[in-house]
Design an enzyme around this catalytic site. Structure first.
Site, PDB file in Angstrom:
ATOM      1  N   SER A  69      -5.649  14.167  12.798  1.00 22.29           N
ATOM      2  CA  SER A  69      -5.878  13.208  11.718  1.00 22.29           C
ATOM      3  C   SER A  69      -7.277  12.637  11.886  1.00 22.29           C
ATOM      4  O   SER A  69      -7.763  12.499  13.007  1.00 22.29           O
ATOM      5  CB  SER A  69      -4.837  12.091  11.810  1.00 22.29           C
ATOM      6  OG  SER A  69      -5.284  10.945  11.114  1.00 22.29           O
ATOM      7  N   GLY A 123       0.333   0.340   9.204  1.00 27.42           N
ATOM      8  CA  GLY A 123       1.178  -0.769   9.639  1.00 27.42           C
ATOM      9  C   GLY A 123       1.080  -1.986   8.735  1.00 27.42           C
ATOM     10  O   GLY A 123       1.429  -3.086   9.136  1.00 27.42           O
ATOM     11  N   LEU A 126       2.360  -0.765   3.404  1.00 26.41           N
ATOM     12  CA  LEU A 126       2.063  -0.062   2.149  1.00 26.41           C
ATOM     13  C   LEU A 126       2.506   1.400   2.235  1.00 26.41           C
ATOM     14  O   LEU A 126       2.002   2.269   1.534  1.00 26.41           O
ATOM     15  CB  LEU A 126       0.568  -0.167   1.808  1.00 26.41           C
ATOM     16  CG  LEU A 126       0.056  -1.598   1.621  1.00 26.41           C
ATOM     17  CD1 LEU A 126      -1.457  -1.608   1.348  1.00 26.41           C
ATOM     18  CD2 LEU A 126       0.779  -2.313   0.476  1.00 26.41           C
ATOM     19  N   SER A 128       2.378   3.923   4.656  1.00 27.36           N
ATOM     20  CA  SER A 128       1.583   5.050   5.142  1.00 27.36           C
ATOM     21  C   SER A 128       2.488   6.141   5.729  1.00 27.36           C
ATOM     22  O   SER A 128       2.200   7.331   5.581  1.00 27.36           O
ATOM     23  CB  SER A 128       0.532   4.594   6.158  1.00 27.36           C
ATOM     24  OG  SER A 128       1.143   3.885   7.196  1.00 27.36           O
ATOM     25  N   ASP A 173      10.456   3.604  -0.718  1.00 29.70           N
ATOM     26  CA  ASP A 173       9.079   3.966  -0.392  1.00 29.70           C
ATOM     27  C   ASP A 173       8.812   5.437  -0.684  1.00 29.70           C
ATOM     28  O   ASP A 173       7.845   5.798  -1.361  1.00 29.70           O
ATOM     29  CB  ASP A 173       8.783   3.686   1.094  1.00 29.70           C
ATOM     30  CG  ASP A 173       9.066   2.241   1.459  1.00 29.70           C
ATOM     31  OD1 ASP A 173       9.243   1.428   0.541  1.00 29.70           O
ATOM     32  OD2 ASP A 173       9.118   1.941   2.670  1.00 29.70           O
TER      33      ASP A 173
HETATM   34  C1  GLA Z   1      10.742  -1.308   3.639  1.00 31.04           C
HETATM   35  C2  GLA Z   1      11.758  -0.183   3.543  1.00 31.04           C
HETATM   36  C3  GLA Z   1      12.240  -0.006   2.097  1.00 31.04           C
HETATM   37  C4  GLA Z   1      12.704  -1.336   1.494  1.00 31.04           C
HETATM   38  C5  GLA Z   1      11.665  -2.430   1.745  1.00 31.04           C
HETATM   39  C6  GLA Z   1      12.140  -3.790   1.312  1.00 31.04           C
HETATM   40  O1  GLA Z   1       9.588  -0.962   2.943  1.00 31.04           O
HETATM   41  O2  GLA Z   1      11.198   1.030   3.988  1.00 31.04           O
HETATM   42  O3  GLA Z   1      13.247   0.970   2.050  1.00 31.04           O
HETATM   43  O4  GLA Z   1      13.959  -1.693   1.975  1.00 31.04           O
HETATM   44  O5  GLA Z   1      11.294  -2.509   3.102  1.00 31.04           O
HETATM   45  O6  GLA Z   1      12.287  -3.862  -0.069  1.00 31.04           O
END
Ligand code: GLA
Length: 391
Positions: A69, A123, A126, A128, A173
């Site tokens: 990376s 970390g 967002l 990653s 996410d």
């Molecule tokens: C983290 C988890 C998600 C979600 C959020 C809270 O980002 O990976 O699955 O639960 O927290 O909304």
């Protein structure tokens, strides 16, 4: 870094070859509203960011799979037979994907050189890691001739996170990273995975992400604790409403009727957040459709209060940043985003006030917390894709 520069780095690292190097990209995500609802079967409203993870990948003639990376410090060269050995390093994300693909009879037949480049602050909440998982899954499904359905890719990547990496996160996410679309938020029903793209046209308002740079301590254990408190609330409420399969299915009016059955005050507060936050997502979609950004901003503010006081996943740093953001006249709304306990805030700010926002919120934040925040003015970008002709 441009894709041409990244291609040069790839060649510097792995040398020339007659094989073609292909380039894939997956974004990070921000959640606009609907926090801690994905594992409660509720609605969430995330969006893909305009920064993310690039993956350059090229076949090799031997059986080595090489991982490197430009922004993460660990590198590895594994034999195909070693895929599945956990390292505790970031390569567990792409390796976990290869393990999942092998279960679908998509086994690598020879080695590959892989170079990742991420410009999502690591970390910071967002996503990653989801971005690395999804880009790897999409790339290898493409290379191995598998099905690149982006909902399946999100599910596969979530399995990597849950089973291989061992983090018990929900689907939001990976789903946002895989299915994002420029200038749109994704309204996702996390139980059925039905989703629709909601135009997020903010005109003269900008999304400003504020990174508290507060290390997200204990996030996994606290996250799991919240999950089990929700399960506890669900088990109690199910005795009253037998058809209930997820907490977020309950309407706020129903919750008011049955809430006293939850005798543990903390558990009751957790459940209240889930039920009301879910309603806020649905209300947000209505006001966004009516172009009422002001009301949407109010829902963002309300969401933060609920996460702070009822769900208790905020922290001093997030609260200070949100409070200072809300003091800027051009701010329509501000809240923490993601799991909490550190990480990022998201605010909706008039473009004429963005500069003032960054300098004043930044200064007050440092004064009150001793930490230096970082701010990104963000557009909403696309989900995972191959960048053809990028190198
Ligand atoms: C983290 C988890 C998600 C979600 C959020 C809270 O980002 O990976 O699955 O639960 O927290 O909304």
């Amino acid at each position: 870094m441009s894709t041409q520069e990244l291609n040069r780095k790839f060649i510097e690292k792995y040398g020339e070859s007659t094989e073609e190097t292909r380039v894939f990209y997956a974004p990070g995500r921000v959640n606009l509203i609907g926090e801690h609802l994905d594992y409660n079967g509720g609605y969430v409203l995330p969006a893909a960011l305009e920064f993310g993870t690039f993956l350059f990948v090229r076949p090799r003639s031997d059986s080595k799979v090489q991982f490197a990376s430009t922004n993460l410090p660990y590198e590895a060269s594994l034999d195909l037979s070693e895929i599945g050995n956990k390292s505790g390093e970031w390569i567990d994300y792409p390796v976990g994907v290869l393990v999942e693909l092998a279960k679908k009879d998509l086994k690598l037949q020879h080695g590959y050189d892989l170079l990742f480049h991420g410009d999502i602050p690591n970390g910071s909440g967002l996503s990653s890691s989801a971005s690395i998982e999804v880009v790897t899954a999409f790339a290898f499904l493409t290379l191995l001739g598998g099905d690149t359905d982006t909902v399946e890719i999100a599910l596969l990547s979530q399995r990597v996170e849950n089973q291989y990496v061992g983090v018990n996160s929900g689907i939001m996410d990976q789903f946002a990273v895989a299915n994002g679309k420029r200038d749109h938020a994704i309204l996702l029903m996390c139980d059925t995975l039905e989703y629709s793209l909601i135009p997020f046209v903010t005109g003269s308002y900008k999304l400003v992400i504020g990174n508290t740079n507060k290390k997200r301590g204990l996030v996994d254990s606290k996250y799991n604790e919240r999950r089990s408190q929700c399960d506890e609330a669900l088990a109690i409420l199910k005795q009253e409403v037998p058809e209930l399969s997820y907490l977020a299915e309950l309407k706020p009016e129903q919750f008011e009727i049955h809430k006293d059955k939850i005798t543990d005050e903390t558990v009751r507060r957790r459940a209240k957040h889930v039920v009301e936050e879910n309603q806020r997502v649905l209300d947000s979609v209505e006001v966004l459709k009516a172009n009422n950004l002001k009301q949407f901003g109010q829902y963002m503010n309300d969401s933060h209060v609920s996460l702070r006081d009822l769900y208790e996943v905020s922290c001093l740093e997030l609260d200070v940043m949100v409070e200072e953001a809300q003091k800027i006249p051009g701010t329509l709304g501000a809240r923490m985003t993601g799991a909490g306990f550190g990480g990022c805030t998201v605010s909706l700010v008039h473009e004429d006030d963005v500069e003032r926002f960054i300098s004043e919120v930044g200064a007050a934040y440092t004064e009150r917390t001793g930490l230096t925040g970082e701010f990104y003015v963000c557009g909403i970008g696309n989900g995972v894709e191959e960048l053809k002709g990028a190198n």
